[in-house]
Design an enzyme around this catalytic site. Structure first.
Site, short mmCIF file in Angstrom:
data_model
loop_
_atom_site.label_atom_id
_atom_site.label_comp_id
_atom_site.label_asym_id
_atom_site.label_seq_id
_atom_site.Cartn_x
_atom_site.Cartn_y
_atom_site.Cartn_z
NE ARG A 124 14.34 -5.85 8.84
CZ ARG A 124 13.19 -5.46 7.77
NH1 ARG A 124 11.74 -4.94 7.73
NH2 ARG A 124 12.99 -6.31 6.07
CG HIS B 107 -0.04 0.45 2.53
ND1 HIS B 107 0.95 1.73 3.20
CD2 HIS B 107 0.13 -0.62 3.26
CE1 HIS B 107 0.89 1.32 4.42
NE2 HIS B 107 0.99 -0.35 4.40
CB SER C 197 -0.60 4.65 6.68
OG SER C 197 0.74 4.76 7.42
CD GLU C 198 -1.42 11.01 7.89
OE1 GLU C 198 -0.72 12.02 8.14
OE2 GLU C 198 -1.94 12.39 6.95
CD GLU D 157 2.67 -4.71 8.05
OE1 GLU D 157 2.91 -6.36 8.17
OE2 GLU D 157 3.36 -3.86 8.21
NE ARG E 232 -1.25 -0.10 7.53
CZ ARG E 232 -1.71 -0.61 7.93
NH1 ARG E 232 -3.14 0.19 8.45
NH2 ARG E 232 -1.28 -1.38 8.80
#
Length: 222
Positions: free
Chosen positions: A128, A22, A25-26, A100, A73
């Site tokens: 990660r 996507h 996003s904010e 997500e 999003r």
């Protein structure tokens, strides 16, 4: 780009999979962990999604069916891409399997705030690594445990039937799918990430083997 060794008759029946992360996003803009939080796209994120759609349009991609997550999003990005593809009438399905990863207690915190609380090394490991989960959240392995069964059950049969499938999702749900498609190990996936707006195009034969793979980075705006 890889050269196919399959027969022309199989190639003509090959499906096409497009994965897009996507637009910004904010929370991306504010450098916050997002997870299952649901911020909208920024103005730049809207442009990234539009650019992704235009890029796919110039490459001649025609969408038969589209999938996205339950988060706005990704849904907003998908609609902008479909608009540029003149494909707003294609079937669209949203599913929590493509959400997500859940960042648990990190969600909503800035990277700096998380590092101040847990330390840089620990936060990096949560971000990660493959199997380390933040408090109350999911690891990438846990994300893959919901994403990949959905992909195998819903998406692979469509690709085997020659369909052109668009998935607009999130950094970690996309990573989990790519890990499976590219046959990456947990050690290798640690070094793989995708910026917002990144496009990945896979062309697969009827046996599910990759014929071509193309990665298109996001177009950055000043």
């Amino acid at each position: 780009m890889a050269v196919s060794s399959v027969t022309p008759s199989v190639e003509r029946r090959a499906g096409v999979l497009v994965l897009v992360r996507h637009g910004e996003s904010e929370f991306n803009k504010q450098d916050r962990f997002t997870g299952l939080k649901d911020p909208p796209l920024t103005t730049n994120g809207v442009r990234e999604a539009i650019d992704a759609g235009r890029t796919l349009q110039t490459k001649g991609f025609h969408c038969d069916i589209a999938f996205t997550s339950k988060l706005k999003r990704a849904q907003q990005s998908l609609q902008l891409i479909l608009r540029e593809l003149h494909a707003r009438s294609v079937p669209v399905f949203d599913d929590a399997a493509l959400n997500e990863r859940n960042y648990g207690e990190l969600a909503g915190l800035t990277r700096d705030a998380a590092r101040a609380r847990w330390g840089e090394v620990q936060v990096h490991k949560w971000r990660r690594s493959y199997d380390a989960a933040p408090p109350g959240g999911e690891s990438l392995a846990m994300t893959a445990a919901r994403t990949l069964p959905f992909f195998d059950e819903r998406i692979r049969p469509l690709l085997a039937a020659g369909k052109r499938v668009l998935i607009v999702a999130h950094g970690n749900s996309v990573r989990s799918i790519v890990m499976s498609l590219d046959r990456l190990t947990p050690e290798q996936i640690v070094n793989v990430s995708f910026a917002t707006g990144t496009i990945l195009i896979y062309r697969l034969d009827v046996l599910g083997m990759i014929v071509e793979r193309t990665e298109i980075p996001v177009s950055r705006h000043a």
